[in-house]
Design an enzyme around this catalytic site. Structure first.
Site, mmCIF file in Angstrom:
data_model
loop_
_atom_site.group_PDB
_atom_site.id
_atom_site.type_symbol
_atom_site.label_atom_id
_atom_site.label_comp_id
_atom_site.label_asym_id
_atom_site.label_seq_id
_atom_site.Cartn_x
_atom_site.Cartn_y
_atom_site.Cartn_z
ATOM 1 N N CYS A 285 -1.817 90.006 12.552
ATOM 2 C CA CYS A 285 -2.711 89.007 11.956
ATOM 3 C C CYS A 285 -3.367 89.562 10.693
ATOM 4 O O CYS A 285 -3.706 88.821 9.785
ATOM 5 C CB CYS A 285 -3.762 88.563 12.960
ATOM 6 S SG CYS A 285 -4.646 89.926 13.709
ATOM 7 N N GLU A 379 0.895 81.320 7.073
ATOM 8 C CA GLU A 379 1.123 82.594 7.765
ATOM 9 C C GLU A 379 2.590 82.670 8.197
ATOM 10 O O GLU A 379 3.053 81.848 8.990
ATOM 11 C CB GLU A 379 0.218 82.685 9.000
ATOM 12 C CG GLU A 379 0.359 84.025 9.695
ATOM 13 C CD GLU A 379 -0.541 84.172 10.921
ATOM 14 O OE1 GLU A 379 -0.533 83.288 11.791
ATOM 15 O OE2 GLU A 379 -1.249 85.198 11.003
HETATM 16 O O1 TXE Z 1 1.056 81.802 19.435
HETATM 17 P P1 TXE Z 1 0.186 81.044 20.487
HETATM 18 P P2 TXE Z 1 2.660 82.015 19.430
HETATM 19 C C1 TXE Z 1 0.545 83.316 15.040
HETATM 20 C C2 TXE Z 1 1.780 83.690 14.244
HETATM 21 C C3 TXE Z 1 2.889 83.204 15.107
HETATM 22 C C4 TXE Z 1 2.294 81.937 15.657
HETATM 23 C C5 TXE Z 1 2.908 81.432 16.925
HETATM 24 O O2 TXE Z 1 1.793 83.000 13.023
HETATM 25 O O3 TXE Z 1 4.061 82.929 14.392
HETATM 26 O O4 TXE Z 1 0.935 82.272 15.895
HETATM 27 O O5 TXE Z 1 2.886 82.436 17.928
HETATM 28 C C6 TXE Z 1 -1.214 81.097 24.866
HETATM 29 N N1 TXE Z 1 -3.917 76.938 26.253
HETATM 30 N N2 TXE Z 1 0.027 84.403 15.851
HETATM 31 O O6 TXE Z 1 3.366 80.738 19.702
HETATM 32 O O7 TXE Z 1 0.871 79.822 20.967
HETATM 33 C C7 TXE Z 1 0.185 81.658 24.851
HETATM 34 O O8 TXE Z 1 0.789 81.508 26.112
HETATM 35 C C8 TXE Z 1 -4.090 78.231 26.573
HETATM 36 C C9 TXE Z 1 -1.140 85.070 15.323
HETATM 37 O O9 TXE Z 1 2.954 83.148 20.322
HETATM 38 O O10 TXE Z 1 -1.160 80.896 19.884
HETATM 39 C C10 TXE Z 1 -0.094 83.110 24.468
HETATM 40 O O11 TXE Z 1 -0.590 83.840 25.588
HETATM 41 N N3 TXE Z 1 -3.289 79.213 26.139
HETATM 42 C C11 TXE Z 1 -1.676 86.067 16.233
HETATM 43 C C12 TXE Z 1 -1.227 82.960 23.443
HETATM 44 O O12 TXE Z 1 -1.810 81.710 23.720
HETATM 45 C C13 TXE Z 1 -2.291 78.893 25.309
HETATM 46 C C14 TXE Z 1 -0.937 86.628 17.344
HETATM 47 C C15 TXE Z 1 -0.796 83.026 21.980
HETATM 48 O O13 TXE Z 1 0.160 82.042 21.743
HETATM 49 C C16 TXE Z 1 -2.079 77.553 24.904
HETATM 50 C C17 TXE Z 1 0.173 85.806 17.794
HETATM 51 C C18 TXE Z 1 -2.939 76.564 25.422
HETATM 52 N N4 TXE Z 1 -2.814 75.269 25.099
HETATM 53 C C19 TXE Z 1 0.617 84.759 17.016
HETATM 54 N N5 TXE Z 1 -1.006 77.544 24.075
HETATM 55 C C20 TXE Z 1 -2.831 86.882 15.796
HETATM 56 N N6 TXE Z 1 -3.937 86.250 15.407
HETATM 57 O O14 TXE Z 1 -2.766 88.092 15.856
HETATM 58 C C21 TXE Z 1 -0.561 78.820 23.951
HETATM 59 N N7 TXE Z 1 -1.331 79.643 24.708
#
Ligand code: TXE
Length: 478
Positions: A285, A379
């Site tokens: 991030c 991003e």
């Molecule tokens: O993220 P999600 P994803 C960004 C990065 C990446 C994009 C998608 O751009 O390409 O996000 O990644 C849980 N209620 N970052 O799809 O969906 C999910 O199961 C509760 C930035 O992996 O946000 C996981 O445990 N929980 C970043 C977590 O949320 C929910 C790090 C992250 O998933 C949920 C990762 C819901 N409705 C991705 N939906 C950073 N800031 O470092 C999903 N989850």
């Protein structure tokens, strides 16, 4: 195939209905582990267990010293299991083993040591009042904490949330990301071995929407939600939490600006700029994904940066020499690769990099993109940097602030007055001057704008994971 269950109430268990899913190794692109697939019912079991452990169990009632001793023991066990934990994260999501071994696992142990010590020695305030009263603050644990972790630093981000929550006397339900479940189960096993009472640290595997994640965020029995992930998901979680007025701490996406001034030490700036965008294949991030270089040194800097990017070692993340592994999943690879096409369709140029074999992307440099181009604004979360020139300080600051995100920025200059001025003018949660990723765990960590809500670290974690209480007492009745 290895096998990883939920850990609920001190036992490693299957899901209520017996469902499982497979974790895919992004290097071999084959499943390597079978994982319990939780549902809302499994989440409820874990929440109930954590609730009972909080309401009736010893954990919140122990002294800071007693809890601290157990958390230090857990940190020692993490160190002793470095190879197992490092391999789990590397196999789950493709991060080079050199990084998991030398950074992620040691930092996870450090998270427990730091927050155990911090909770034990941090004083609370007293407020002598002029009218025969005094007030003081108690920092009582908040209750049951739901921690929802991302896949990019699986163990490290999970422990960054769990360690302060536990140190301040809460009980925890952790949902790791579905792409990187293994290290969470190993951590929970080690917590039991360290002597944490059953029910204090629970792990439930599963997905987000309509699954474990959603159940955790909608539960009235959860007192705090700490989440790291995408900004869109942060909004969904905020809405769910609002139903119960549950406080949330959100660490979301970023599009870090890296400002390199003509007076910078160029070797130093190139080294950090490379690290800032390519470590963990850019799945960070905090990544310095927008690289702004002052016009006078633009060509020379770009040449040196490109040479360093092209020299990076791609390959099997389990090979200690590998610097760039595959992206974490096929879905994520397709997202990042798609941005390479977006860049060229918008008239920008792939100066170097592009697709490699499998789910790997070579260290990529995009030039000729405008400030408003999608690749400059969105991003990408991969090893892809957009390089743009700037003229002067005002130009650099305004370009850096022209972003929906506000997590962090970097500035490279030998002029310290300028470093302070620029740090002051940037609308972000962290500024690194002449360095990157260096952390003091007492400092606030979090983002402005779409990069998050709230801060964690040191006393900031204390504010979030406790229910600060004012006690006002009359000293002498008149
Ligand atoms: O993220 P999600 P994803 C960004 C990065 C990446 C994009 C998608 O751009 O390409 O996000 O990644 C849980 N209620 N970052 O799809 O969906 C999910 O199961 C509760 C930035 O992996 O946000 C996981 O445990 N929980 C970043 C977590 O949320 C929910 C790090 C992250 O998933 C949920 C990762 C819901 N409705 C991705 N939906 C950073 N800031 O470092 C999903 N989850």
């Amino acid at each position: 195939m290895e096998s990883f269950g939920h850990v609920i109430g001190g036992e490693e268990v299957a899901s209520v209905g017996g469902a499982t899913f497979e974790s895919v190794d992004p290097w071999t692109r084959a499943p390597w582990a079978t994982v319990a697939l939780g549902s809302a019912e499994d989440a409820r079991r874990a929440i109930d267990t954590a609730r009972t452990a909080f309401d009736d169990g010893p954990w919140p009632r122990m002294s800071f010293a007693e809890r601290g001793q157990l958390l230090h023991r857990l940190a020692d066990l993490i160190d002793a299991h470095t190879d197992e934990l490092a391999l789990a994260d590397t196999t789950d999501m493709g991060k080079p083993i050199a990084q998991t071994t030398s950074h992620d696992v040691p930092r996870s142990a450090r998270n427990f040591r730091f927050f155990a010590d911090h909770a034990r020695i941090t004083p609370a305030e007293t407020f002598p009042m002029p009218d025969g009263h005094h007030a003081y603050t108690r920092y009582d644990p908040a209750g049951v904490v739901a921690a929802i972790a991302p896949w990019n630093f699986p163990l490290m981000m999970a422990t960054w949330k769990i360690a302060p929550a536990l140190a301040w006397g809460n009980t925890v339900v952790l949902k790791p990301a579905e792409q990187s479940p293994a290290s969470a189960t190993i951590l929970a096993r080690l917590a039991l071995e360290a002597g944490l009472p059953p029910g204090v640290l629970n792990v439930v595997h599963g997905y987000g929407p309509s699954s474990v994640g959603q159940a955790l965020t909608e539960s009235p029995d959860v007192d705090r939600i700490t989440f790291t992930g995408e900004s869109t998901t942060g909004r969904v979680i905020s809405r769910a939490a609002a139903g119960n007025l549950t406080p949330v701490s959100l660490e979301l996406g970023g599009k870090g600006a890296n400002l390199v001034f003509a007076d910078a030490d160029l070797d130093h700036a190139v080294r950090w700029a490379i690290q800032a965008i390519y470590s963990n294949s850019g799945q960070v991030c905090l990544a310095g994904s927008r690289l702004y270089v002052q016009r006078g040194i633009y060509d020379e800097f770009l040449a040196r940066f490109t040479a360093a990017a092209e020299a990076m070692v791609l390959g099997d993340p389990k090979d200690p020499a590998t610097q760039i592994g595959p992206l974490s999943s096929q879905e994520h690879y397709e997202k990042v690769a798609g941005y390479l096409d977006v860049a060229t369709a918008d008239g920008a140029r792939l100066h170097t990099g592009g697709r490699a074999d499998g789910w790997t992307i070579r260290p990529t440099v995009i030039t000729g993109a405008g400030q408003r181009a999608r690749v400059t604004q969105e991003e990408i979360f991969g090893p892809v940097v957009v390089v743009l020139p700037f003229d002067d300080e005002a130009d650099a600051v305004s370009a850096a602030n022209d972003s929906p995100y506000g997590l962090n920025a970097m500035v490279f200059t030998r002029d310290l007055a300028r470093a302070h001025r620029v740090a002051n003018a940037l609308r972000v949660g962290t500024v690194w001057a002449n360095c990157f990723f260096v952390r003091d765990l007492r400092a606030p960590f979090g983002g402005a704008k779409n990069s998050g809500v709230g801060r964690e670290g040191g006393t900031y974690s204390r504010e979030f994971f406790t229910e600060p209480k004012a006690v006002v007492m009359e000293i002498a009745a008149s």
